[in-house]
Design a protein around this motif. Structure first.
Motif, PDB file in Angstrom:
ATOM      1  N   ALA A   3       0.633  -1.101   0.046  1.00 33.14           N
ATOM      2  CA  ALA A   3       0.031   0.145   0.005  1.00 33.14           C
ATOM      3  C   ALA A   3       0.850   1.363  -0.072  1.00 33.14           C
ATOM      4  O   ALA A   3       0.744   2.231  -0.739  1.00 33.14           O
ATOM      5  CB  ALA A   3      -0.970   0.086   0.898  1.00 33.14           C
ATOM      6  N   CYS A  11       1.327   3.809  -3.094  1.00 26.41           N
ATOM      7  CA  CYS A  11       1.048   5.326  -2.926  1.00 26.41           C
ATOM      8  C   CYS A  11       2.335   6.445  -3.209  1.00 26.41           C
ATOM      9  O   CYS A  11       2.393   7.301  -3.827  1.00 26.41           O
ATOM     10  CB  CYS A  11       0.537   5.673  -1.452  1.00 26.41           C
ATOM     11  N   ALA A  20     -12.053   4.730   5.480  1.00 30.16           N
ATOM     12  CA  ALA A  20     -11.738   4.838   4.269  1.00 30.16           C
ATOM     13  C   ALA A  20     -10.377   5.485   3.802  1.00 30.16           C
ATOM     14  O   ALA A  20      -9.701   5.942   4.855  1.00 30.16           O
ATOM     15  CB  ALA A  20     -12.874   5.565   3.625  1.00 30.16           C
ATOM     16  N   THR A  21     -10.055   5.588   2.609  1.00 26.49           N
ATOM     17  CA  THR A  21      -8.506   6.056   2.340  1.00 26.49           C
ATOM     18  C   THR A  21      -8.304   7.477   2.662  1.00 26.49           C
ATOM     19  O   THR A  21      -7.575   7.964   3.280  1.00 26.49           O
ATOM     20  CB  THR A  21      -8.211   5.968   1.084  1.00 26.49           C
ATOM     21  N   ALA A  71      -3.901   3.758   4.155  1.00 23.42           N
ATOM     22  CA  ALA A  71      -3.744   2.819   2.907  1.00 23.42           C
ATOM     23  C   ALA A  71      -3.401   1.510   3.568  1.00 23.42           C
ATOM     24  O   ALA A  71      -2.593   1.686   4.721  1.00 23.42           O
ATOM     25  CB  ALA A  71      -2.558   3.478   2.112  1.00 23.42           C
ATOM     26  N   ASP A 100      -4.529  -2.906   3.454  1.00 22.89           N
ATOM     27  CA  ASP A 100      -5.544  -3.863   3.091  1.00 22.89           C
ATOM     28  C   ASP A 100      -6.937  -3.717   4.208  1.00 22.89           C
ATOM     29  O   ASP A 100      -7.618  -4.494   4.059  1.00 22.89           O
ATOM     30  CB  ASP A 100      -5.076  -5.289   3.166  1.00 22.89           C
ATOM     31  N   VAL A 106      -8.703  -0.804   4.938  1.00 22.09           N
ATOM     32  CA  VAL A 106      -9.484   0.412   4.630  1.00 22.09           C
ATOM     33  C   VAL A 106     -10.574  -0.200   3.801  1.00 22.09           C
ATOM     34  O   VAL A 106     -10.480  -1.168   3.278  1.00 22.09           O
ATOM     35  CB  VAL A 106      -8.557   1.436   4.029  1.00 22.09           C
ATOM     36  N   LYS A 107     -11.611   0.681   3.926  1.00 23.98           N
ATOM     37  CA  LYS A 107     -12.682   0.433   3.078  1.00 23.98           C
ATOM     38  C   LYS A 107     -12.487   0.859   1.865  1.00 23.98           C
ATOM     39  O   LYS A 107     -12.115   1.986   1.470  1.00 23.98           O
ATOM     40  CB  LYS A 107     -14.091   1.191   3.759  1.00 23.98           C
ATOM     41  N   ILE A 108     -12.916  -0.346   0.682  1.00 28.95           N
ATOM     42  CA  ILE A 108     -12.399   0.087  -0.546  1.00 28.95           C
ATOM     43  C   ILE A 108     -13.763   0.253  -1.279  1.00 28.95           C
ATOM     44  O   ILE A 108     -14.638  -0.752  -1.151  1.00 28.95           O
ATOM     45  CB  ILE A 108     -11.711  -1.044  -1.160  1.00 28.95           C
ATOM     46  N   ARG A 124      -6.005  -5.352  -2.851  1.00 28.83           N
ATOM     47  CA  ARG A 124      -6.831  -4.399  -2.023  1.00 28.83           C
ATOM     48  C   ARG A 124      -5.706  -3.243  -1.543  1.00 28.83           C
ATOM     49  O   ARG A 124      -5.949  -2.336  -1.318  1.00 28.83           O
ATOM     50  CB  ARG A 124      -7.531  -5.213  -0.949  1.00 28.83           C
ATOM     51  N   SER A 171      -4.612  -0.981  -4.254  1.00 31.79           N
ATOM     52  CA  SER A 171      -5.870  -0.220  -4.679  1.00 31.79           C
ATOM     53  C   SER A 171      -6.012   0.762  -3.539  1.00 31.79           C
ATOM     54  O   SER A 171      -6.025   2.150  -3.960  1.00 31.79           O
ATOM     55  CB  SER A 171      -7.248  -0.968  -4.635  1.00 31.79           C
ATOM     56  N   SER A 172      -5.683   0.558  -2.273  1.00 38.66           N
ATOM     57  CA  SER A 172      -5.928   1.517  -1.347  1.00 38.66           C
ATOM     58  C   SER A 172      -4.729   2.503  -1.332  1.00 38.66           C
ATOM     59  O   SER A 172      -4.984   3.876  -1.215  1.00 38.66           O
ATOM     60  CB  SER A 172      -5.791   1.013   0.214  1.00 38.66           C
TER      61      SER A 172
END
Length: 669
Positions: free
Chosen positions: A69, A73, A609-610, A620, A622, A624-626, A635, A638-639
């Motif tokens: 993550a 980023c 969430a992010t 960020a 795995d 966090v809410k995606i 996951r 993506s975060s």
């Protein structure tokens, strides 16, 4: 003209019949199209405006945590012109996909936290791989099998697919040797509801219906037994969450992402070398080439808030123990197995540290502390060699069950391979089921300068225990709602990996990575001498093999010590591969951790969430809410990209295109 088409006499019937024909034709057309046309990935929130791509002014971002993550980023922001500082506590980068050297005789190998498969629907991870031009670092494993103990069911074999739902289910039915054992009866209301849920995932509707119940409770209610045994149990555990602690809403997301919502199938790639060499190092190089600063062996010791946002962050470098107090929770399982007091001839030194009959354990996984009730001192039980958890033996010494290092009661090394002593701590506060510890040794020998950074944005990309610990280091005007969200996060049951080196080969008719079902501990087996180049080379040179077993989410009460894990792993390996009973075990490595994200019932609504809601703080990981379906490594990646997009948006820059599988199921409700 026939009577049927006489509008004056049968206009209502004609319209109804025509509409029915049109409806059947439309559905048939859609099904036929989905059968022969492979859907493209969905773009999450496509860009409408044509905004600048690159930053034209100085902006600094500090990212804490260099797992997938944090790396994702840092990569995106560094490519866009941001000054990026990436801080990692461990000596190795990569978090759960980190690699490190181990010595076996005169040979050096790379060890990891376990095998990871790269599925074809990892669209965002694949986009990074393509951009940094490392596609050749991956190889197809061609198929993926699930094998059941004692031949309870025939093995399930999954291969690449090009059909969308529902044809992927039809294909599975035709290819499955167990199709007559699924136990599904769609005329049965409860069975139809199950099929409707797995084929009709939609955010947030599915979570609103299913997040408050565990998988174990859900399947206990007249659920098709074969469907559970064949698919729900092995794939639920593959999410690294046990069925009794996993939300049904999260499992539906998992199923939708890995099968029902994508046309890719379940075959996947592995890395040609270890994960660090194949993926982590190329990502780090790409970040550094754009001026990004990547620091390891870094300990954050203060995060200061001011006027509702983060103002600065302080850290020190070096291998000293943390001189900043931190909280750690009580471990009732380990505390129940405290060994008897050692003999008095060695008891003086032992009692000086831990005190007879009053030893308590705090922490879990690879961060466990033994605390004395007599003198309020503690010792870290994390071996300074490779991080295994040492344990007190009857001789009064701490023994490492992985590589044999021995430490005395003060944590000093008696015999290697460990080179550094176990850190000592002082208990400075007790509160309910936790204690606050602070380091009390090695401070002067390993002292280093504390660095203070003020940045424009901060991204916390550590795992759940790391993020929760960071919030205990915060002071000032902390956002209490955000703090509460972090505090309520839960980790999953522990994860363990044991890798074995043997002196000979053995027959194996299944995939090089195979899921296993029905064993007390083991959930999968990986044949490294068939996948990674350094192990293939060693096999060709020596005839020796390297086998790895995974336990995705074992129960600590059942396997409270690493010795119990090692014994059980070895016993089950000989059940899985009986031919290895005649082989010579050359070496074994155990990795045990408790830091994977938990998705328990009722956790979705309050999951961060992010975008934390604080203007300069992003999350960020795995955990966090995606906003779209994804899982595991995808996951995490993506975060990280979503967190980067939040910063890009605030700076008026074009957001990165982020991809997902079809976000909604065919039977969405």
């Amino acid at each position: 003209m026939t009577e049927l088409f006489n509008p004056s006499e049968n206009s209502n019937v004609s319209r109804r019949f025509i509409l029915k024909l049109l409806g059947i034709s439309s559905v048939g057309g859609l099904l036929g199209y989905s059968r022969f046309h492979k859907p493209e990935p969905t773009i999450f929130q496509p860009n409408i405006l044509n905004l600048p791509q690159f930053l034209t002014q100085h902006k600094h971002v500090v990212i804490v945590g260099a797992g997938l993550a944090g790396l994702a980023c840092a990569y995106e922001l560094s490519q866009r012109g941001f000054k990026v500082t990436l801080l990692e506590k461990s000596p190795q980068l990569g978090g759960k996909i980190a690699s490190w050297d181990i010595k076996i005789g005169d040979k050096t190998f790379k060890m990891e936290h376990g095998f990871h498969g790269f599925f074809p629907q990892y669209y965002n991870l694949k986009s990074l791989v393509k951009e940094i031009q490392i596609e050749d670092n991956f190889k197809s494993l061609e198929s993926y099998a699930v094998v059941f103990k004692n031949n309870q069911y025939q093995p399930e074999v999954f291969r690449p697919s090009h059909s969308a739902f529902p044809w992927n289910v039809v294909d599975l039915g035709f290819s499955s040797a167990n199709r007559l054992n699924w136990g599904i009866n769609l005329t049965h209301l409860n069975h139809w509801k199950v099929f409707r849920e797995i084929g009709g995932f939609k955010i947030p509707n599915s979570f609103q219906r299913l997040d408050d119940i565990s998988v174990a409770d859900w399947v206990s209610q007249d659920f098709p037994q074969g469907l559970y045994d064949l698919y729900f149990l092995p794939f639920a555990k593959s999410s690294l969450n046990a069925p009794d602690k996993l939300s049904v809403g999260e499992l539906m997301q998992f199923f939708h992402f890995y099968f029902f919502g994508n046309p890719e199938g379940l075959a996947f790639n592995g890395t040609c070398q270890d994960m660090g060499t194949s993926l982590v190092q190329p990502l780090v190089k790409a970040i550094q080439q754009k001026g990004g600063e990547v620091l390891t062996d870094v300990t954050v010791n203060n995060i200061n808030w001011n006027q509702g946002k983060i103002d600065s962050i302080s850290y020190f470098e070096g291998n000293q123990i943390n001189s900043v107090p931190f909280w750690v929770k009580y471990n009732p399982v380990l505390s129940l197995i405290d060994p008897p007091c050692p003999p008095l001839v060695r008891g003086g030194e032992y009692q000086e540290l831990v005190g007879c009959d009053c030893l308590e354990y705090f922490g879990a996984g690879d961060e466990v502390y033994a605390v004395s009730g007599e003198n309020n001192q503690a010792i870290s039980l994390q071996c300074t060699h490779q991080g295994c958890t040492v344990q007190m033996a009857e001789d009064g010494y701490f023994h490492c069950p992985c590589h044999g290092a021995v430490f005395n009661q003060k944590g000093q090394v008696i015999s290697g391979p460990a080179q550094r002593d176990l850190p000592n701590y002082q208990v400075i506060e007790r509160q309910d089921n936790q204690v606050k510890l602070v380091g009390i040794n090695n401070i002067t020998r390993n002292s280093s300068i504390t660095n203070n950074i003020q940045a424009d944005y901060y991204v916390l990309a550590t795992d759940i225990p790391g993020t929760q610990r960071l919030f205990t280091l915060m002071n000032g005007e902390i956002n209490q709602q955000v703090k509460q969200q972090i505090e309520q996060l839960q980790v999953a049951d522990p994860f363990a990996v044991c890798r074995f080196w043997f002196d000979r080969d053995f027959p194996w008719e299944y995939s090089h990575f195979t899921s296993l079902s029905g064993y007390n501990l083991t959930d999968s087996i990986t044949l490294y001498h068939r996948i990674q180049e350094e192990y293939i080379k060693w096999y060709k040179e020596t005839g020796g093999t390297v086998v790895e077993l995974h336990a995705y989410c074992y129960k600590e009460a059942q396997f409270p010590t690493q010795e119990a894990l090692l014994i059980t792993f070895e016993q089950e390996l000989y059940e899985i591969v009986p031919e290895l009973k005649l082989a010579t075990l050359l070496h074994r490595e155990l990795v045990n951790q408790k830091n994977f994200a938990g998705y328990p019932p009722g956790s979705y609504a309050n999951r961060p969430a992010t975008n934390s809601g604080v203007t300069n703080l992003m999350f960020a990981g795995d955990w966090v809410k995606i906003p779209f379906p994804c899982g595991l490594m995808e996951r995490a990646v993506s975060s990280g990209l979503l967190a980067a997009n939040e910063i890009l948006y605030q700076e008026g820059l074009q957001k990165r295109s982020i991809f997902s599988v079809n976000p909604e199921g065919f039977l969405k409700i």
